[in-house]
Design an enzyme around this catalytic site. Structure first.
Site, short mmCIF file in Angstrom:
data_model
loop_
_atom_site.label_atom_id
_atom_site.label_comp_id
_atom_site.label_asym_id
_atom_site.label_seq_id
_atom_site.Cartn_x
_atom_site.Cartn_y
_atom_site.Cartn_z
N GLY A 179 38.72 44.36 39.42
CA GLY A 179 37.40 43.81 39.67
C GLY A 179 36.31 44.71 39.12
O GLY A 179 35.48 45.18 39.86
N LEU A 180 36.35 44.95 37.83
CA LEU A 180 35.36 45.87 37.26
C LEU A 180 34.21 45.12 36.61
O LEU A 180 33.64 45.56 35.61
CB LEU A 180 36.03 46.85 36.28
CG LEU A 180 37.01 47.84 36.94
CD1 LEU A 180 37.78 48.65 35.92
CD2 LEU A 180 36.31 48.79 37.90
N GLY A 181 33.89 43.96 37.16
CA GLY A 181 32.65 43.30 36.75
C GLY A 181 32.76 42.31 35.62
O GLY A 181 31.80 42.11 34.89
N SER A 182 33.92 41.64 35.48
CA SER A 182 34.05 40.74 34.33
C SER A 182 33.16 39.50 34.45
O SER A 182 32.66 39.01 33.45
CB SER A 182 35.50 40.36 34.08
OG SER A 182 36.05 39.85 35.25
N SER A 183 32.90 39.00 35.67
CA SER A 183 32.04 37.81 35.80
C SER A 183 30.61 38.13 35.38
O SER A 183 29.97 37.36 34.66
CB SER A 183 32.01 37.30 37.23
OG SER A 183 33.29 37.12 37.71
N ALA A 222 29.74 40.62 33.42
CA ALA A 222 29.74 40.96 31.99
C ALA A 222 29.75 39.69 31.14
O ALA A 222 29.05 39.60 30.13
CB ALA A 222 30.93 41.85 31.65
N ASP A 279 25.69 44.88 39.01
CA ASP A 279 26.66 44.72 37.92
C ASP A 279 26.01 44.11 36.69
O ASP A 279 26.35 44.44 35.55
CB ASP A 279 27.87 43.88 38.40
CG ASP A 279 27.48 42.70 39.28
OD1 ASP A 279 26.26 42.45 39.46
OD2 ASP A 279 28.38 42.00 39.77
#
Ligand code: MEV
Length: 323
Positions: free
Chosen positions: A108-112, A114, A155
């Protein structure tokens, strides 16, 4: 035909998660996990979207311009939401094709956020909106709220501005932090969960115990203030203490899990100066402060208790190329 491609990085929350949803600051840095969006103007009256998952099934998702933003499809919600918001600002309607790409990882490192930012930046160029960084933040943040309902926007700011940031709820403050060294190691605890569920859980805890939870948020806010100075000055002993204190308060908020705790204690035992979960909790990632001499044993401890995520930190924000 001209195409506009933007790529945006993911994020790693360093300090202040959850409290930042309630008006306190946080510290976030970017990770070199890039998501891209390519926008091609078309002569249609629709927006056609593909994602890696849709392409793998040989599918495309098409929404008529007149319906855009009305009912977001779960798989393409963030892209639809930002396309709808961007087209509201355009002087005339635009048919578009939007193809997103990026590694299909479970972290869950911020793909949505990004993907929202990459699409926003590509659309900004493709339909000539000429938005400033700040206006791009406001636009992408409203789209994220359309698609997921809640969130501080940290984010989105990370994906736009890049580097390490001091961020306050909704972008009331977005300031670059001068952090030349980021001696952090990331561990993945193997179970990604919905951010929304844990944000809701903290909200309910706050409703049941308003005075105590507000005090916890205040204390987290105080930790973030001191952490910024410690990070800027490279005061690693202090920063480690602050990570452990922040972790204790996240535990009090009920967002820790046994798998995260195992990684946190394993890295501390292996010499990490501090360790805490990163993000909403309930699984997903943690971060450990690992100076050079302790890095190998700490990496070993992460590999034993979970997965080591090796990514560059503090990378630049979104970039657009035109072809
Ligand atoms: C999630 O990565 C971080 C939270 O603070 C939510 C947010 O700030 O949007 C829990």
């Amino acid at each position: 035909m001209t195409t506009y491609t933007a790529s945006a990085p993911g994020k790693l929350m360093l300090f202040g998660e959850h409290a930042v949803v309630y008006g306190r600051p946080c510290l976030v840095t970017t990770v070199g996990l890039y998501v891209s969006a390519t926008v091609t103007p078309t002569q249609t009256s629709a927006v056609t979207i593909t994602t890696p998952a849709l392409r793998a099934r040989g599918e495309v998702h098409t929404v008529a311009l007149a319906d855009l933003g009305r009912q977001l499809q779960p798989e393409t919600a963030f892209v639809e939401a930002i396309a709808a918001r961007a087209l509201q600002l355009a002087e005339q309607p635009h048919g578009l094709r939007i193809d997103t790409d990026g590694p299909q990882l479970s972290y869950g490192l911020g793909s949505s956020s990004a993907v929202t930012v990459a699409t926003a930046a590509a659309l900004n160029a493709a339909i000539g909106l000429a938005l400033s960084q700040r206006a791009l933040f406001d636009l992408a943040y409203s789209a994220v709220l359309d698609a997921q309902g809640k969130g501080s926007g940290f984010d989105v700011a990370a994906a736009i501005y890049g580097g390490t940031l001091w961020f306050e709820t909704g972008g009331t403050a977005i300031e670059p932090v001068d952090a030349p060294e980021l001696p952090f190691r990331i561990g993945y605890s193997g179970a990604k969960v919905s951010t929304r569920r844990f944000v809701d859980g903290v909200e309910q805890l706050r409703e049941r115990n308003p005075l105590i939870v507000e005090r916890i948020f205040d204390t987290i806010g105080g930790i973030v203030v001191q952490a910024r100075t410690a990070l800027e000055q490279g005061d690693w002993g202090k920063l480690g203490d602050l990570m452990d204190l922040n972790q204790g308060l996240l535990d009090a908020l009920g967002v820790n899990t046994p798998a995260l705790a195992q990684l946190i204690f394993a890295t501390r035992n292996a010499g990490a100066l501090g360790a805490k979960l990163s993000g909403a909790g309930g699984g997903d990632c943690m971060v450990a402060l690992a100076l050079d001499e302790q890095r190998t044993p700490i990496d070993g401890a992460i590999r034993q208790a979970g997965t080591l995520v090796e990514l560059p930190l503090g990378v630049p924000g979104v970039r657009v190329t035109v072809r």
